[in-house]
Design an enzyme around this catalytic site. Structure first.
Site, mmCIF file in Angstrom:
data_model
loop_
_atom_site.group_PDB
_atom_site.id
_atom_site.type_symbol
_atom_site.label_atom_id
_atom_site.label_comp_id
_atom_site.label_asym_id
_atom_site.label_seq_id
_atom_site.Cartn_x
_atom_site.Cartn_y
_atom_site.Cartn_z
ATOM 1 N N ASN A 1 -37.137 -85.817 21.343
ATOM 2 C CA ASN A 1 -36.434 -84.915 22.255
ATOM 3 C C ASN A 1 -34.955 -84.947 21.917
ATOM 4 O O ASN A 1 -34.414 -86.006 21.565
ATOM 5 C CB ASN A 1 -36.660 -85.359 23.711
ATOM 6 C CG ASN A 1 -36.212 -84.290 24.691
ATOM 7 O OD1 ASN A 1 -36.890 -83.276 24.845
ATOM 8 N ND2 ASN A 1 -35.078 -84.498 25.338
ATOM 9 N N GLU B 1 -50.991 -63.188 36.135
ATOM 10 C CA GLU B 1 -50.611 -64.244 37.109
ATOM 11 C C GLU B 1 -49.651 -63.662 38.160
ATOM 12 O O GLU B 1 -49.822 -63.891 39.360
ATOM 13 C CB GLU B 1 -49.950 -65.376 36.312
ATOM 14 C CG GLU B 1 -49.404 -66.536 37.077
ATOM 15 C CD GLU B 1 -48.740 -67.541 36.094
ATOM 16 O OE1 GLU B 1 -49.423 -68.015 35.163
ATOM 17 O OE2 GLU B 1 -47.545 -67.840 36.259
ATOM 18 N N SER C 1 -51.166 -72.567 28.896
ATOM 19 C CA SER C 1 -51.031 -72.410 30.344
ATOM 20 C C SER C 1 -51.708 -73.550 31.066
ATOM 21 O O SER C 1 -52.705 -74.087 30.604
ATOM 22 C CB SER C 1 -51.637 -71.092 30.808
ATOM 23 O OG SER C 1 -51.480 -70.980 32.221
ATOM 24 N N HIS D 1 -51.507 -62.916 30.183
ATOM 25 C CA HIS D 1 -52.007 -63.896 31.170
ATOM 26 C C HIS D 1 -50.962 -64.062 32.275
ATOM 27 O O HIS D 1 -51.282 -64.033 33.467
ATOM 28 C CB HIS D 1 -52.282 -65.232 30.472
ATOM 29 C CG HIS D 1 -52.398 -66.404 31.398
ATOM 30 N ND1 HIS D 1 -51.305 -66.995 31.994
ATOM 31 C CD2 HIS D 1 -53.487 -67.091 31.843
ATOM 32 C CE1 HIS D 1 -51.709 -67.994 32.772
ATOM 33 N NE2 HIS D 1 -53.032 -68.065 32.687
ATOM 34 N N ASN D 2 -49.715 -64.238 31.888
ATOM 35 C CA ASN D 2 -48.671 -64.437 32.888
ATOM 36 C C ASN D 2 -48.440 -63.177 33.713
ATOM 37 O O ASN D 2 -48.172 -63.255 34.916
ATOM 38 C CB ASN D 2 -47.366 -64.879 32.224
ATOM 39 C CG ASN D 2 -47.374 -66.349 31.872
ATOM 40 O OD1 ASN D 2 -48.435 -66.958 31.773
ATOM 41 N ND2 ASN D 2 -46.207 -66.928 31.669
ATOM 42 N N LYS E 1 -50.926 -64.841 25.966
ATOM 43 C CA LYS E 1 -50.326 -65.678 27.023
ATOM 44 C C LYS E 1 -49.399 -64.848 27.903
ATOM 45 O O LYS E 1 -49.349 -65.015 29.123
ATOM 46 C CB LYS E 1 -49.551 -66.852 26.397
ATOM 47 C CG LYS E 1 -48.745 -67.686 27.401
ATOM 48 C CD LYS E 1 -49.641 -68.449 28.350
ATOM 49 C CE LYS E 1 -49.005 -68.943 29.627
ATOM 50 N NZ LYS E 1 -47.826 -69.735 29.565
HETATM 51 N N1 LIG Z 1 -43.210 -75.426 32.960
HETATM 52 C C1 LIG Z 1 -44.358 -74.778 32.871
HETATM 53 O O1 LIG Z 1 -45.190 -74.751 33.805
HETATM 54 C C2 LIG Z 1 -44.714 -74.067 31.620
HETATM 55 C C3 LIG Z 1 -43.793 -73.907 30.597
HETATM 56 N N2 LIG Z 1 -44.146 -73.299 29.438
HETATM 57 C C4 LIG Z 1 -43.214 -73.159 28.326
HETATM 58 O O2 LIG Z 1 -43.182 -74.400 27.622
HETATM 59 C C5 LIG Z 1 -41.861 -74.662 27.114
HETATM 60 C C6 LIG Z 1 -41.376 -75.986 27.684
HETATM 61 O O3 LIG Z 1 -41.356 -75.878 29.086
HETATM 62 P P1 LIG Z 1 -40.851 -77.051 30.034
HETATM 63 O O4 LIG Z 1 -41.544 -78.296 29.677
HETATM 64 O O5 LIG Z 1 -40.947 -76.523 31.423
HETATM 65 O O6 LIG Z 1 -39.350 -77.283 29.595
HETATM 66 P P2 LIG Z 1 -38.068 -76.336 29.663
HETATM 67 O O7 LIG Z 1 -38.453 -74.916 29.441
HETATM 68 O O8 LIG Z 1 -37.301 -76.659 30.883
HETATM 69 O O9 LIG Z 1 -37.274 -76.816 28.358
HETATM 70 C C7 LIG Z 1 -36.711 -78.111 28.325
HETATM 71 C C8 LIG Z 1 -36.864 -78.704 26.940
HETATM 72 O O10 LIG Z 1 -36.248 -77.865 25.946
HETATM 73 C C9 LIG Z 1 -35.353 -78.698 25.208
HETATM 74 N N3 LIG Z 1 -34.258 -77.908 24.664
HETATM 75 C C10 LIG Z 1 -33.560 -76.949 25.290
HETATM 76 N N4 LIG Z 1 -32.634 -76.439 24.448
HETATM 77 C C11 LIG Z 1 -32.770 -77.095 23.267
HETATM 78 C C12 LIG Z 1 -32.127 -77.009 22.023
HETATM 79 N N5 LIG Z 1 -31.161 -76.118 21.805
HETATM 80 N N6 LIG Z 1 -32.529 -77.844 21.045
HETATM 81 C C13 LIG Z 1 -33.506 -78.725 21.250
HETATM 82 N N7 LIG Z 1 -34.172 -78.839 22.414
HETATM 83 C C14 LIG Z 1 -33.807 -78.036 23.409
HETATM 84 C C15 LIG Z 1 -34.887 -79.707 26.209
HETATM 85 O O11 LIG Z 1 -34.274 -80.775 25.592
HETATM 86 P P3 LIG Z 1 -33.199 -81.654 26.408
HETATM 87 O O12 LIG Z 1 -34.005 -82.640 27.202
HETATM 88 O O13 LIG Z 1 -32.381 -82.295 25.342
HETATM 89 O O14 LIG Z 1 -32.406 -80.717 27.259
HETATM 90 C C16 LIG Z 1 -36.205 -80.049 26.863
HETATM 91 O O15 LIG Z 1 -36.985 -80.874 26.065
HETATM 92 C C17 LIG Z 1 -41.026 -73.461 27.532
HETATM 93 O O16 LIG Z 1 -40.990 -72.523 26.488
HETATM 94 C C18 LIG Z 1 -41.770 -72.894 28.730
HETATM 95 O O17 LIG Z 1 -41.535 -71.503 28.909
HETATM 96 C C19 LIG Z 1 -45.432 -72.862 29.219
HETATM 97 C C20 LIG Z 1 -46.377 -73.017 30.196
HETATM 98 C C21 LIG Z 1 -46.100 -73.582 31.478
HETATM 99 O O1 LIG Z 2 -46.411 -69.946 31.835
HETATM 100 C C1 LIG Z 2 -46.558 -70.410 32.936
HETATM 101 C C2 LIG Z 2 -47.900 -70.610 33.520
HETATM 102 O O2 LIG Z 2 -48.874 -69.992 32.797
HETATM 103 C C3 LIG Z 2 -45.346 -70.717 33.757
HETATM 104 O O3 LIG Z 2 -45.658 -71.424 34.896
HETATM 105 C C4 LIG Z 2 -44.653 -69.432 33.966
HETATM 106 O O4 LIG Z 2 -43.552 -69.467 33.076
HETATM 107 C C5 LIG Z 2 -44.091 -69.174 35.302
HETATM 108 O O5 LIG Z 2 -43.464 -67.945 35.153
HETATM 109 P P1 LIG Z 2 -42.310 -67.435 36.102
HETATM 110 O O6 LIG Z 2 -41.271 -68.539 36.132
HETATM 111 O O7 LIG Z 2 -41.826 -66.189 35.440
HETATM 112 O O8 LIG Z 2 -42.949 -67.243 37.444
#
Ligand SMILES: NC(=O)C1=CN([C@@H]2O[C@H](COP(=O)(O)OP(=O)(O)OC[C@H]3O[C@@H](n4cnc5c(N)ncnc54)[C@H](OP(=O)(O)O)[C@@H]3O)[C@@H](O)[C@H]2O)C=CC1
Ligand SMILES: O=C(CO)[C@H](O)[C@H](O)COP(=O)(O)O
Length: 500
Positions: free
Chosen positions: A49, A206, A145, A202-203, A199
């Site tokens: 990370n 959603e 998802s 899907h969203n 995906k």
């Molecule tokens: N949360 C959810 O329910 C879902 C999320 N997603 C997708 O999965 C991905 C991860 O989601 P989530 O776990 O919520 O985390 P976030 O979308 O909040 O992203 C945070 C992560 O991204 C890293 N990051 C941000 N900017 C950079 C950069 N410039 N260089 C390197 N690392 C970076 C952060 O590192 P640092 O700790 O150093 O800031 C951290 O590890 C996203 O694309 C999201 O849209 C998909 C399905 C569900």
């Molecule tokens: O990908 C997802 C689940 O499938 C995330 O939960 C989704 O990004 C939520 O979307 P939003 O913040 O636009 O409500």
């Protein structure tokens, strides 16, 4: 390995290799839980990370769950992987993903695979895949998802990219995905951006599903004066029938939850401005480009925008815009109220089927446009478990596409035609009652209007074509003979066939 790297905490490495099976970059909620899921499934996982604290936290809290290799830098991570190397990127979509993919690409070697599991835009994925392919690398855009819990216990995974990359990657992704009836909720969707496109839709679905449930809640609250916990009980009851789904299940939980500070229903202390990260909006933007009417998804997306339009909402309230309501036509008897609840349940199911039908239409159109050959039945199958829209009725959607893989319209499948037809009277009553009483039901109403539009023998589009021809000589077709025509509206009104 860099001197400031977190201590390497690992369980036994795979016999005879000593190298990790997969790397995970980005250890926020999704990345850390996917890394744990992989480790729990016996894979050795190299983790990295940008901010090293997250790596340390993961290892400190869960390092005993399996074999992890903590890496302070991307070169460390790459050096720790068995070949061909596979790296799962779970960082913010957009610039962050570009930065991480580029850094990885600089250190990886031909044949290695970068999997972007974030919510990337499918066009970005296609661009990244082209870019990496030119350097001999595979980029797999994989929609994932299931949120925080699904990532850990088994998400639904929608990988795009090449067949070759899937041959290496597929078994690992299928193993960590959710399983329903022993079938993994993961399948190769198609080339380049196909996985992220699926995906995205899907969203979008959603968004529609959540908006429809919210409208059902609002109608029950305003129409019957039920409290949030009372509606929670009603919704919990819906979990045993057609509406059985994760979103219905969590809605019942949310409505039953009481705010510890105020003692009020939790939903009453949450600000009524729904946010979005963009995938619903992308779905609608793409649908507009493709000319697919995804009215349920669009209304759900706009409803979020309206909820967040604070100045406009304040202006409307200050102007005292009147509702002039008609009063709810619901007999105040247990039977009358129960009948209205049943109407709302049926309206919700019918609207939901329409919203899904529209989403699947969009998949078909995008697949044709991009040459992806997306199997819609397989999409429904891998959405049965792990993901946010998991639902019992997805089985029926898979069966519909198995009956007819080229099915033109999901609601024309006999099972769904009957299901929606059964609910139509209830649906009309709910939309009419809500509308007469000033309760906004944009997704219910848009889905019903779509249903009426798509089944109509004729539409007033004929008038629009005539208007277009009058003001802009845009031409029209006739109902009684082939050809393209124009009428001399400003002249003698004679008609000319213009395609002859
Ligand atoms: N949360 C959810 O329910 C879902 C999320 N997603 C997708 O999965 C991905 C991860 O989601 P989530 O776990 O919520 O985390 P976030 O979308 O909040 O992203 C945070 C992560 O991204 C890293 N990051 C941000 N900017 C950079 C950069 N410039 N260089 C390197 N690392 C970076 C952060 O590192 P640092 O700790 O150093 O800031 C951290 O590890 C996203 O694309 C999201 O849209 C998909 C399905 C569900
Ligand atoms: O990908 C997802 C689940 O499938 C995330 O939960 C989704 O990004 C939520 O979307 P939003 O913040 O636009 O409500």
């Amino acid at each position: 390995m860099s001197p400031d790297a977190p201590a390497v905490t690992s369980g036994p490495t795979p016999a005879g290799r000593g190298l990790a099976d997969i790397g995970v970059v980005g250890l926020a909620v999704m990345g850390s839980n996917l890394a744990r899921n992989l480790a729990r499934n016996g894979y050795t996982v190299a983790v990295h990370n940008r901010t090293p604290g997250r790596t340390r936290e993961l290892l400190a809290a869960h390092g005993d769950e399996g074999a992890f290799v903590a890496c302070a830098t991307v070169p460390d991570l790459v050096a720790s992987l068995a070949r061909p190397r596979t790296v799962l990127v779970m960082v913010k979509a957009g610039d962050a993903t570009d930065a991480v993919v580029e850094e990885l690409a600089r250190h990886l070697e031909p044949g290695d695979i970068v999997v972007d599991g974030g919510n990337a835009h499918f066009l970005d994925t296609a661009r990244r895949e082209r870019d990496l392919a030119a350097r001999g690398l595979h980029l797999v855009g994989a929609g994932i998802s299931g949120g925080e819990e699904g990532a850990l216990t088994g998400p639904s995974i929608m990988p795009g990219g090449s067949e070759e990359a899937y041959a290496t990657l597929g078994p690992m992704l299928e193993r960590i995905s959710a399983h329903v009836d022993g079938v993994p909720c993961c399948t190769h969707i198609g080339p380049d951006g196909a996985g992220h496109y699926v995906k995205m839709v899907h969203n979008g679905i959603e968004y529609a599903d959540m908006q429809l449930i919210a409208e059902a809640y609002d109608v029950l609250r305003q129409g019957l004066g039920l409290s949030a916990p009372e509606i929670g009980e009603v919704v919990a009851g819906w979990s045993t029938g057609d509406l059985d789904s994760y979103l219905v299940e969590i809605t019942a939980q949310v409505l039953a939850h009481v705010d510890a500070e105020t003692g009020r229903p939790f939903v009453d202390v949450v600000a009524d401005a729904a946010e979005q990260k963009g995938t619903g909006r992308w779905t609608v933007q793409s649908a507009l480009d493709l000319g697919v009417p995804v009215t349920g998804i669009a209304e759900a997306t706009f409803a979020r925008a309206l909820s967040g339009s604070a100045p406009q909402r304040a202006a409307a309230r200050e102007a005292g815009l009147a509702a002039r309501t008609a009063g709810w036509d619901v007999p105040d008897t247990p039977e009358g109220r129960a009948a209205f609840v049943e109407d709302v349940r049926r309206a919700l199911y019918a609207s939901k089927v329409v919203a899904y039908s529209q989403g699947f239409d969009q998949l078909a159109a995008a697949s044709a446009e991009h040459g992806w050959d997306i199997d819609r039945g397989a999409c429904a199958r891998i959405w049965r478990g792990g993901c946010i829209i998991r639902a019992r009725f997805l089985d029926r959607i898979t069966q519909a596409y198995e009956r007819d893989p080229e099915l033109e319209l999901l609601i024309a499948d006999p099972v769904f035609a009957a299901a929606v037809g059964d609910g139509v009277a209830s649906w009309r009553r709910v939309v009419a009652q809500a509308t007469l009483n000033g309760v906004p039901v944009p997704a219910f109403a848009a889905s019903l209007a779509y249903y009426d539009g798509v089944r109509a023998a004729s539409l007033p589009a004929s008038l629009i074509q005539a208007q277009r021809d009058l003001f802009g000589a845009h031409t029209y077709r006739r109902t009684d003979r082939p050809g393209v025509f124009h009428t001399e509206w400003s002249g003698d009104r004679s008609e000319t066939r213009v395609d002859a």
